[in-house]
Enzyme design. Structure first.
Site, PDB file in Angstrom:
ATOM      1  N   ASN A 134       2.322  -0.716   5.340  1.00 12.64           N
ATOM      2  CA  ASN A 134       1.106   0.030   5.070  1.00 12.64           C
ATOM      3  C   ASN A 134       0.011  -0.835   4.464  1.00 12.64           C
ATOM      4  O   ASN A 134      -1.144  -0.762   4.848  1.00 12.64           O
ATOM      5  CB  ASN A 134       1.437   1.190   4.126  1.00 12.64           C
ATOM      6  N   ASN A 182       2.673   2.180  -2.002  1.00 14.96           N
ATOM      7  CA  ASN A 182       1.395   2.109  -1.294  1.00 14.96           C
ATOM      8  C   ASN A 182       0.667   0.818  -1.651  1.00 14.96           C
ATOM      9  O   ASN A 182       0.857  -0.206  -1.009  1.00 14.96           O
ATOM     10  CB  ASN A 182       0.537   3.343  -1.602  1.00 14.96           C
ATOM     11  N   ASP A 243      -3.993   4.123  -4.324  1.00 13.31           N
ATOM     12  CA  ASP A 243      -4.048   3.584  -2.967  1.00 13.31           C
ATOM     13  C   ASP A 243      -4.195   2.067  -3.065  1.00 13.31           C
ATOM     14  O   ASP A 243      -3.353   1.402  -3.624  1.00 13.31           O
ATOM     15  CB  ASP A 243      -5.165   4.253  -2.167  1.00 13.31           C
TER      16      ASP A 243
END
Length: 381
Positions: A134, A182, A243
């Protein structure tokens, strides 16, 4: 400019924290990016790039200057999620692109110094056991990259997140499994690795922390796992996801809060020092320093005014981005440590590689069906 003072009550005492305000850079009216704009990266010129260029989750493009395509995957299953640039031992600039759904990292090389386009690309590292890569961080001294993977579950379990590293030859190794991971970043001295971890209950986040590890970047090992910041204890925002993350040259860590419209800034010792707001973006997805001198912090995410578009806000301060600074100093190249130079990588005509600006046309998600907020996380963004 200074916007206001935020007062936090922590463990019985009040802490005043400066809140600085960013300003609009790309708006819904002029942005060429879709609402899953993410995965920012900066090159040595200070130009900043992001994924979802042209409302296409298989593409990445330039934010600064004239908006333009940087990379488009030939694989219709691709989900381009993040990128990092580096300068190889020959002084040539290259880039890594993560492809979440194909479980791989693509390497871009043979860059035209005039146009900035890469003529060639090839798979750098790949392992089907990866959840979905990711986000990406790099230790340029050793040409080593680190990858966070994520899986959205209604009830989180250990294994919904993972951490991988790929050495300079492209060999992938699993470093550990976690709850949903993340954001990921490496400190300027390449001795600390930061990784976000979140826990869901009843399909909603209930915990968000940033972990820190001692890092041996040469060996690709981590140790001494610890909590760097716990947002439940810090400011009672455990339900807001972390994030993207970036460091500046002083080692300060900039953490996006996807849902608060802000970036939280921490000293290397874990002290909250500042908030930076993004007026055009509520769900700040990622960030990167760029511009002349590397002092402009670009924040990206879905536009407040039009949820089908991706917006960019910028905050200009005195801090210099670590990624930008390392590019000025040059770096090591993946592959050269074992005698494989860039010129020996597969050509763009090879079956194992693809053109960064391919003219093929994979299906592009419509605005009505594109993932946003929690749905975006469920698609491993």
């Amino acid at each position: 400019m200074k916007f206001l003072l935020t007062f936090l009550v922590l463990s019985g005492f009040t802490l005043a924290v400066d809140t600085m305000q960013g300003k609009a850079f790309l708006t819904a009216e002029n942005s060429s990016f879709g609402n899953t704009i993410e995965g920012t990266g900066v090159d040595s010129a200070g130009d900043v790039y992001a994924v979802d260029f042209g409302n296409d989750i298989t593409s990445a493009g330039r934010i600064t200057g004239e908006q333009a395509l940087l990379y488009k995957s030939d694989n219709a299953s691709s989900l381009v999620s993040s990128m990092r640039f580096f300068v190889n031992s020959e002084g040539k600039e290259e880039a890594f692109i993560t492809d979440a759904m194909v479980h791989r990292v693509v390497r871009l090389y043979d860059r035209d110094s005039t146009t900035g386009q890469f003529a060639s690309s090839a798979d750098f590292c790949k392992d089907d056991a990866m959840l979905e890569p990711n986000d990406i961080a790099i230790a340029p001294t050793y040409g080593r990259i680190f990858l966070s993977g994520m899986k959205w579950s209604t009830e989180s379990v250990s294994g919904d997140g993972d951490l991988w590293t790929c050495d300079s030859s492209g060999t992938a190794k699993l470093l550990g499994t976690f709850y949903r991971t993340n954001g990921i970043e490496v400190s300027p001295d390449e001795k600390t690795l930061y990784l976000s971890e979140a826990i869901n209950k009843d399909d909603e986040p209930v915990s968000n922390v940033v972990l820190a590890f001692d890092l041996d970047a040469e060996a690709g090992t981590i140790s001494n796992k610890r909590v760097f910041v716990d947002f439940a204890q810090l400011d009672n925002t455990a339900t807001t996801d972390v994030d993207g993350m970036r460091t500046d040259t002083e080692g300060n860590l900039y953490i996006t809060r996807n849902g608060l419209g802000q970036v939280a800034v921490f000293s290397p010792s874990g002290e909250l020092t500042m908030y930076i707001t993004s007026p055009s973006i509520k769900d700040v997805a990622n960030l990167e320093f760029g511009g002349e001198g590397g002092k402009d912090l670009y924040m990206v995410g879905m536009c407040n005014s039009d949820e089908t578009k991706g917006c960019v806000d910028v905050y200009s301060g005195s801090a210099v981005g670590n990624a930008f600074s390392k590019l000025q100093a040059g770096g090591s190249v993946p592959g050269t440590d074992n005698g494989v130079a860039s010129s020996e990588l597969p050509s763009s005509e090879s079956p194992s590689s693809e053109s960064p600006s391919s003219t093929s046309s994979p299906p592009v998600s419509s605005a009505a069906t594109r993932p946003t907020c929690k749905a975006r996380a469920k698609q491993q963004r």
